[in-house]
Design a protein around this motif. Structure first.
Motif, PDB file in Angstrom:
ATOM      1  N   ARG A 199      -1.648   6.423  16.482  1.00 52.00           N
ATOM      2  CA  ARG A 199      -0.339   6.448  15.846  1.00 52.00           C
ATOM      3  C   ARG A 199      -0.469   6.139  14.358  1.00 52.00           C
ATOM      4  NH1 ARG A 199       4.192   5.544  19.311  1.00 52.00           N
ATOM      5  NH2 ARG A 199       3.546   5.744  21.484  1.00 52.00           N
ATOM      6  N   ILE A 200       0.505   6.616  13.593  1.00 50.51           N
ATOM      7  CA  ILE A 200       0.505   6.336  12.157  1.00 50.51           C
ATOM      8  C   ILE A 200       0.645   4.835  11.945  1.00 50.51           C
ATOM      9  CG2 ILE A 200       1.845   6.609  10.028  1.00 50.51           C
ATOM     10  CD1 ILE A 200       2.605   9.443  11.085  1.00 50.51           C
ATOM     11  N   ASP A 201      -0.246   4.258  11.175  1.00 48.93           N
ATOM     12  CA  ASP A 201      -0.166   2.826  10.893  1.00 48.93           C
ATOM     13  C   ASP A 201      -0.423   2.573   9.400  1.00 48.93           C
ATOM     14  OD1 ASP A 201      -2.912   3.068  10.534  1.00 48.93           O
ATOM     15  OD2 ASP A 201      -3.377   2.366  12.564  1.00 48.93           O
ATOM     16  N   ARG A 202      -0.380   1.299   9.053  1.00 52.27           N
ATOM     17  CA  ARG A 202      -0.495   0.928   7.646  1.00 52.27           C
ATOM     18  C   ARG A 202      -1.849   1.350   7.054  1.00 52.27           C
ATOM     19  NH1 ARG A 202       0.478  -5.144   5.170  1.00 52.27           N
ATOM     20  NH2 ARG A 202      -0.620  -4.742   3.211  1.00 52.27           N
ATOM     21  N   ASP A 203      -2.920   1.185   7.833  1.00 49.04           N
ATOM     22  CA  ASP A 203      -4.242   1.572   7.338  1.00 49.04           C
ATOM     23  C   ASP A 203      -4.304   3.065   7.049  1.00 49.04           C
ATOM     24  OD1 ASP A 203      -5.084  -0.998   7.510  1.00 49.04           O
ATOM     25  OD2 ASP A 203      -6.238  -0.743   9.374  1.00 49.04           O
ATOM     26  N   MET A 204      -3.731   3.853   7.942  1.00 51.16           N
ATOM     27  CA  MET A 204      -3.742   5.301   7.748  1.00 51.16           C
ATOM     28  C   MET A 204      -2.948   5.682   6.504  1.00 51.16           C
ATOM     29  SD  MET A 204      -2.527   8.245  10.460  1.00 51.16           S
ATOM     30  CE  MET A 204      -3.363   7.487  11.851  1.00 51.16           C
ATOM     31  N   LEU A 205      -1.780   5.049   6.326  1.00 44.96           N
ATOM     32  CA  LEU A 205      -0.943   5.342   5.157  1.00 44.96           C
ATOM     33  C   LEU A 205      -1.650   4.934   3.868  1.00 44.96           C
ATOM     34  CD1 LEU A 205       2.426   4.144   6.692  1.00 44.96           C
ATOM     35  CD2 LEU A 205       1.925   6.480   5.966  1.00 44.96           C
ATOM     36  N   ALA A 206      -2.394   3.820   3.933  1.00 37.37           N
ATOM     37  CA  ALA A 206      -3.107   3.348   2.745  1.00 37.37           C
ATOM     38  C   ALA A 206      -4.283   4.257   2.432  1.00 37.37           C
ATOM     39  CB  ALA A 206      -3.593   1.913   2.970  1.00 37.37           C
ATOM     40  N   GLU A 207      -4.930   4.732   3.475  1.00 38.00           N
ATOM     41  CA  GLU A 207      -6.157   5.502   3.303  1.00 38.00           C
ATOM     42  C   GLU A 207      -5.885   6.919   2.812  1.00 38.00           C
ATOM     43  OE1 GLU A 207      -9.763   7.066   6.139  1.00 38.00           O
ATOM     44  OE2 GLU A 207      -8.598   5.347   6.808  1.00 38.00           O
ATOM     45  N   ILE A 208      -4.948   7.609   3.473  1.00 40.32           N
ATOM     46  CA  ILE A 208      -4.750   9.022   3.115  1.00 40.32           C
ATOM     47  C   ILE A 208      -3.448   9.265   2.363  1.00 40.32           C
ATOM     48  CG2 ILE A 208      -6.117   9.769   5.121  1.00 40.32           C
ATOM     49  CD1 ILE A 208      -2.672  10.784   5.255  1.00 40.32           C
ATOM     50  N   GLY A 209      -2.553   8.274   2.316  1.00 42.73           N
ATOM     51  CA  GLY A 209      -1.235   8.470   1.715  1.00 42.73           C
ATOM     52  C   GLY A 209      -1.276   8.522   0.191  1.00 42.73           C
ATOM     53  N   ILE A 210      -0.126   8.818  -0.408  1.00 40.97           N
ATOM     54  CA  ILE A 210       0.001   8.790  -1.868  1.00 40.97           C
ATOM     55  C   ILE A 210       0.330   7.352  -2.273  1.00 40.97           C
ATOM     56  CG2 ILE A 210       1.293   9.678  -3.852  1.00 40.97           C
ATOM     57  CD1 ILE A 210       1.814  12.230  -2.235  1.00 40.97           C
ATOM     58  N   ALA A 211      -0.402   6.827  -3.245  1.00 37.95           N
ATOM     59  CA  ALA A 211      -0.247   5.415  -3.632  1.00 37.95           C
ATOM     60  C   ALA A 211       1.131   5.147  -4.216  1.00 37.95           C
ATOM     61  CB  ALA A 211      -1.326   5.041  -4.635  1.00 37.95           C
ATOM     62  N   ALA A 212       1.616   3.930  -4.014  1.00 40.23           N
ATOM     63  CA  ALA A 212       2.930   3.537  -4.522  1.00 40.23           C
ATOM     64  C   ALA A 212       3.002   3.674  -6.039  1.00 40.23           C
ATOM     65  CB  ALA A 212       3.241   2.104  -4.094  1.00 40.23           C
TER      66      ALA A 212
END
Lengths: 256, 101
Positions: A199-212
């Motif tokens: 499932r989508i989690d914080r690590d995944m969002l941090a790793e592949i997501g666009i930075a804040a």
């Protein structure tokens, strides 16, 4: 001024219009797209939805909302419908409907969960299951409008065969300035799967997501649990609440 | 994702899902308008508030203090709108709001 307002109100009243099914596309075993001709359809903006009204022979009416999946630039209106077995409307729309069938629609509705190329980017889209539909309208619009804003789609599906628009997403991603598309499969992964498998989690969002720090415009659409967990993770990663727009299904996971 | 004709889904939705119902009341798209909470003063777009209810009636609540900002009910007499919990509603008169129809 009052006269202007009256005119405005008159023009703005939402009308029920007849939609005729022109094409039925099987997207996955449970999901179909309906390509519709709607006479007099005004243009829409990506992310908006329509109300669909079905009327039985005895006059009984059932109404549901569905996100628009097509770009405003497309000549016809496309809805993507997931079959919910105990639903009142979706079994018809996702199973029985035939080319030439007619039903009523009104819209477009909603101006909050909306992205147009003019709003700029970066664009960070997060979808769960059939929550991809309004985000697909945004990606199709981005391509049709020739927008170059950086875009990323993080898309969670149960299995490989549940991925909606899989081939079109591949094609869009392969374009020179196409969106980055990242899949995660939560239940079952095919042999050789290179995407994520949870499932989508914080690590995944941090790793592949666009930075804040890049201040992306974020749109999250899917089941309630995915939307809430993702929103909390995004806030923890420093994204501003005002940059995160969400659209959740009901607790049953039904796209209604 | 959106309101259905059953009375109460088991959990809240996004205010955005009330767009169709509110479209029966307002001539503009209310979900892009901004509400100031009468309880705590928080300012937020209608589409981001918490939504409870169904097509027959809905309550939008402040995500910070849970004040009922706006209630809409569809009755045999007509549509009721109660905004007692909201200090004000600000509508931006640009395409963001008016471009929906």
């Amino acid at each position: 001024m009052p006269e202007t307002n009256t005119t405005l109100a008159g023009q703005r009243r939402l009308l029920w219009r007849t939609a005729e099914v022109r094409q039925v596309i099987d997207e996955t075993p449970r999901v179909r797209s309906l390509v519709l001709n709607v006479l007099g359809w005004p243009t829409h903006r990506p992310g908006q939805h329509v109300d669909v009204r079905l009327t039985a022979e005895d006059g009984y009416q059932a109404q549901r909302s569905y996100s628009i999946a097509s770009a405003p630039e497309a000549p016809q209106l496309t809805l993507t419908v997931e079959r919910i077995d105990d639903g009142e409307v979706s079994p018809y729309l996702a199973t029985e409907v035939r080319v030439g069938d007619r039903f009523e629609v009104r819209g477009p509705i909603g101006g909050y969960f909306v992205w147009t190329a003019a709003l700029g980017g970066p664009l960070f889209l997060i979808a769960g299951g059939s929550g991809i539909a309004p985000l697909m309208a945004m990606l199709r619009h981005r391509a049709a409008a020739g927008s170059h804003v950086p875009a990323l789609l993080l898309y969670s599906s149960r299995t490989f065969s549940d991925i909606i628009y899989r081939e079109e997403l591949n094609r869009l991603a392969a374009l020179g300035d196409g969106p980055r598309v990242f899949h995660t499969l939560t239940r079952q992964q095919p042999a050789g799967w290179t995407g994520a498998a949870r499932r989508i989690d914080r690590d995944m969002l941090a790793e592949i997501g666009i930075a804040a720090t890049a201040q992306p415009r974020i749109f999250v659409c899917g089941p309630t649990s995915l939307v809430e967990q993702t929103t909390q993770s995004l806030l923890a990663l420093g994204h501003e609440a005002t940059m995160i727009k969400t659209e959740r299904f009901g607790p049953t996971g039904a796209l209604r | 994702m959106s309101l259905d004709e059953s009375s109460t889904p088991a959990g809240p939705l996004d205010g955005n899902a009330a767009a169709g119902l509110l479209r029966d009341v307002f001539v503009f798209d209310a979900t892009s308008a901004t509400l100031t909470c009468g309880g705590c003063g928080a300012i937020a777009q209608v589409g981001s508030a918490r939504l409870y209810g169904g097509l027959m009636g809905a309550v939008l609540r402040c995500t910070h203090c849970d004040t009922a900002l706006l209630r809409v009910a569809r009755t045999p007499m007509g549509l009721w709108l109660d905004m007692q919990g909201a200090r004000n509603l600000m509508i931006r008169l640009d395409n963001e709001v008016l471009g929906d129809a």
